[in-house]
Every structure is written in C-alpha cells, then in structure tokens.
Design a protein around this motif. Structure first.
Motif, mmCIF file in Angstrom:
data_model
loop_
_atom_site.group_PDB
_atom_site.id
_atom_site.type_symbol
_atom_site.label_atom_id
_atom_site.label_comp_id
_atom_site.label_asym_id
_atom_site.label_seq_id
_atom_site.Cartn_x
_atom_site.Cartn_y
_atom_site.Cartn_z
ATOM 1 N N LYS A 1 0.802 -1.231 0.000
ATOM 2 C CA LYS A 1 0.000 0.000 0.000
ATOM 3 C C LYS A 1 0.833 1.279 0.000
ATOM 4 C CE LYS A 1 -3.971 -2.254 0.907
ATOM 5 N NZ LYS A 1 -3.942 -3.432 0.113
ATOM 6 N N HIS A 2 2.134 1.174 -0.182
ATOM 7 C CA HIS A 2 3.033 2.327 -0.212
ATOM 8 C C HIS A 2 3.917 2.200 -1.444
ATOM 9 C CE1 HIS A 2 1.999 3.582 3.872
ATOM 10 N NE2 HIS A 2 2.058 2.314 4.204
ATOM 11 N N ARG A 3 3.882 3.215 -2.280
ATOM 12 C CA ARG A 3 4.609 3.173 -3.545
ATOM 13 C C ARG A 3 6.103 2.941 -3.355
ATOM 14 N NH1 ARG A 3 4.509 7.805 -8.236
ATOM 15 N NH2 ARG A 3 5.912 6.681 -9.596
ATOM 16 N N GLU A 4 6.709 3.666 -2.427
ATOM 17 C CA GLU A 4 8.156 3.545 -2.236
ATOM 18 C C GLU A 4 8.538 2.132 -1.791
ATOM 19 O OE1 GLU A 4 6.270 5.814 -0.381
ATOM 20 O OE2 GLU A 4 6.479 7.407 -1.847
ATOM 21 N N LEU A 5 7.757 1.559 -0.887
ATOM 22 C CA LEU A 5 8.053 0.208 -0.417
ATOM 23 C C LEU A 5 7.816 -0.817 -1.524
ATOM 24 C CD1 LEU A 5 6.588 0.301 3.206
ATOM 25 C CD2 LEU A 5 8.990 0.392 2.503
ATOM 26 N N ALA A 6 6.785 -0.601 -2.327
ATOM 27 C CA ALA A 6 6.512 -1.506 -3.444
ATOM 28 C C ALA A 6 7.652 -1.462 -4.455
ATOM 29 C CB ALA A 6 5.189 -1.153 -4.102
ATOM 30 N N GLU A 7 8.173 -0.271 -4.708
ATOM 31 C CA GLU A 7 9.315 -0.140 -5.621
ATOM 32 C C GLU A 7 10.534 -0.856 -5.050
ATOM 33 O OE1 GLU A 7 9.628 4.098 -6.100
ATOM 34 O OE2 GLU A 7 7.951 4.167 -7.520
ATOM 35 N N GLU A 8 10.753 -0.707 -3.747
ATOM 36 C CA GLU A 8 11.880 -1.380 -3.101
ATOM 37 C C GLU A 8 11.732 -2.893 -3.186
ATOM 38 O OE1 GLU A 8 13.965 -1.823 1.307
ATOM 39 O OE2 GLU A 8 12.605 -0.137 0.948
ATOM 40 N N ALA A 9 10.540 -3.392 -2.891
ATOM 41 C CA ALA A 9 10.301 -4.835 -2.951
ATOM 42 C C ALA A 9 10.514 -5.372 -4.360
ATOM 43 C CB ALA A 9 8.886 -5.153 -2.472
ATOM 44 N N MET B 1 6.895 -5.649 5.108
ATOM 45 C CA MET B 1 5.729 -5.413 5.970
ATOM 46 C C MET B 1 6.101 -5.644 7.437
ATOM 47 S SD MET B 1 2.679 -7.148 3.723
ATOM 48 C CE MET B 1 1.424 -6.968 4.979
ATOM 49 N N ARG B 2 6.814 -6.723 7.658
ATOM 50 C CA ARG B 2 7.213 -7.032 9.031
ATOM 51 C C ARG B 2 8.204 -5.993 9.554
ATOM 52 N NH1 ARG B 2 7.594 -12.499 6.690
ATOM 53 N NH2 ARG B 2 5.599 -13.461 7.085
ATOM 54 N N TYR B 3 9.167 -5.622 8.733
ATOM 55 C CA TYR B 3 10.183 -4.655 9.142
ATOM 56 C C TYR B 3 9.559 -3.295 9.459
ATOM 57 C CZ TYR B 3 14.314 -1.694 9.109
ATOM 58 O OH TYR B 3 15.288 -0.794 9.460
ATOM 59 N N HIS B 4 8.633 -2.866 8.616
ATOM 60 C CA HIS B 4 7.996 -1.561 8.812
ATOM 61 C C HIS B 4 6.709 -1.656 9.619
ATOM 62 C CE1 HIS B 4 10.731 0.688 6.258
ATOM 63 N NE2 HIS B 4 10.710 -0.333 5.419
#
Length: 175
Positions: free
Chosen positions: A41-49, A87-90
């Motif tokens: 649900k977060h663009r930056e995290l999705a890009e990182e993943a 998800m777990r980390y954040h």
C-alpha cells in the motif's frame, strides 16, 4: 497464462545474459510491482520490494525449477516474500477484506482483459475456503499464522487449502 518467452529468458538470465534479463524485466515488472503495491500500500516500499526481487531473480535464475510452477509464479513468490519482509520490518498492517466472494483482487492486477477474465473464472472454481485463504495470504499479505488466526482454523488445514487451491489454479490456467 505463462508467457512462452519467459522460460527461455530466465534460462538466458541464468547464463548471465543482460539483454535477456532486461527483456524479462520489461515483460514482468508491471505485474510484480502490482503485487507488491497491493500488499504494501506504499509506492516507495513496493518499488523497493520489486527492485529487491529483481536482484534476487538475477542472482537466483539458475535455481528456478520448472516442475514446481511457472516462471511468473516463481517470480511473484519472490516479490511476495520480499513484500512480507518489508511489511514485518515496517510493521505494516493491511486491512483485509473478509468477504472474499465480493472482492476479486487478482482482477485488479494489470493483466490483459482476457487473462484477467480467465483468472477470475479459475478463482471462481475454487472452494470458498481455498479462495479466501489464497486471498488473505497472497493479496492481503498475511502469513500462514495470521491466516490461521483470521479464519480460526488449524495451520495444517490452512496450508492444505492454499496448496490445493494454487494447484487447482495452475491446472485451470494451463488449459
């Protein structure tokens, strides 16, 4: 549903051919990013993943085993596991829709209309328990333990629902 060119591209990637990896990326990056974004649900995290998944795909292309599933399924599992780690980390918690009957998350992925329709048809063929467990695990981003708690069902049962459901989806999609 498997793109016929993904397997040869992955094999060439395993041989270190950058052009093949670039083509593999261009074909699949949108779908993998959509999975990560749906979960995180977060663009930056999705890009990182997605980026981390492609690094793992580049380095681990030779570990792919065709007998265990399609190339795209293997790649989606890599991005899914990376998204779960993030998800777990954040400490991200997703709101999960309980009524899997009225939610068709897989149809929201950027797939061609015919593939979306086929996936929706195959999902409709699953038992309600299998469909809900897959929805919670793959689109809700829940771990097996979280699905167990959410459905108030034993772990072995949840794992069986997911495994059998994915096998049924694979058979259905390969027809």
């Amino acid at each position: 549903m498997e793109h016929e060119e993904l397997f040869p591209l992955l094999c060439a990637t395993a041989d270190g051919k950058r052009e093949a990896f670039t083509r593999l990326y261009s074909i699949t990056s949108g779908q993998l990013y959509a999975v990560a974004l749906k979960m995180l649900k977060h663009r930056e995290l999705a890009e990182e993943a997605t980026q981390d998944a492609f690094i793992k795909i580049w380095h681990g292309a030779s570990s792919y085993q065709r007998s265990k599933g399609t190339v795209l399924t293997w790649m989606v599992s890599i991005v899914r596991y990376r998204a779960l780690d993030l998800m777990r980390y954040h400490n991200i918690r997703n709101e999960v829709v309980l009524d899997a009957e009225n939610q068709a998350p897989a149809t929201q992925m950027p797939l061609p209309t015919s593939e979306r329709r086929r996936l929706a048809e195959c999902l409709d063929e699953l038992d309600q328990q299998q469909r809900q467990a897959i929805h919670l695990a793959f689109y809700g981003g829940l771990s097996h333990q979280e699905v167990v708690a959410h459905l108030d069902t034993p772990l072995g049962t949840v794992k069986s629902w997911i495994r059998r459901g994915l096998q049924s989806l694979q058979r259905c999609l390969s027809l």
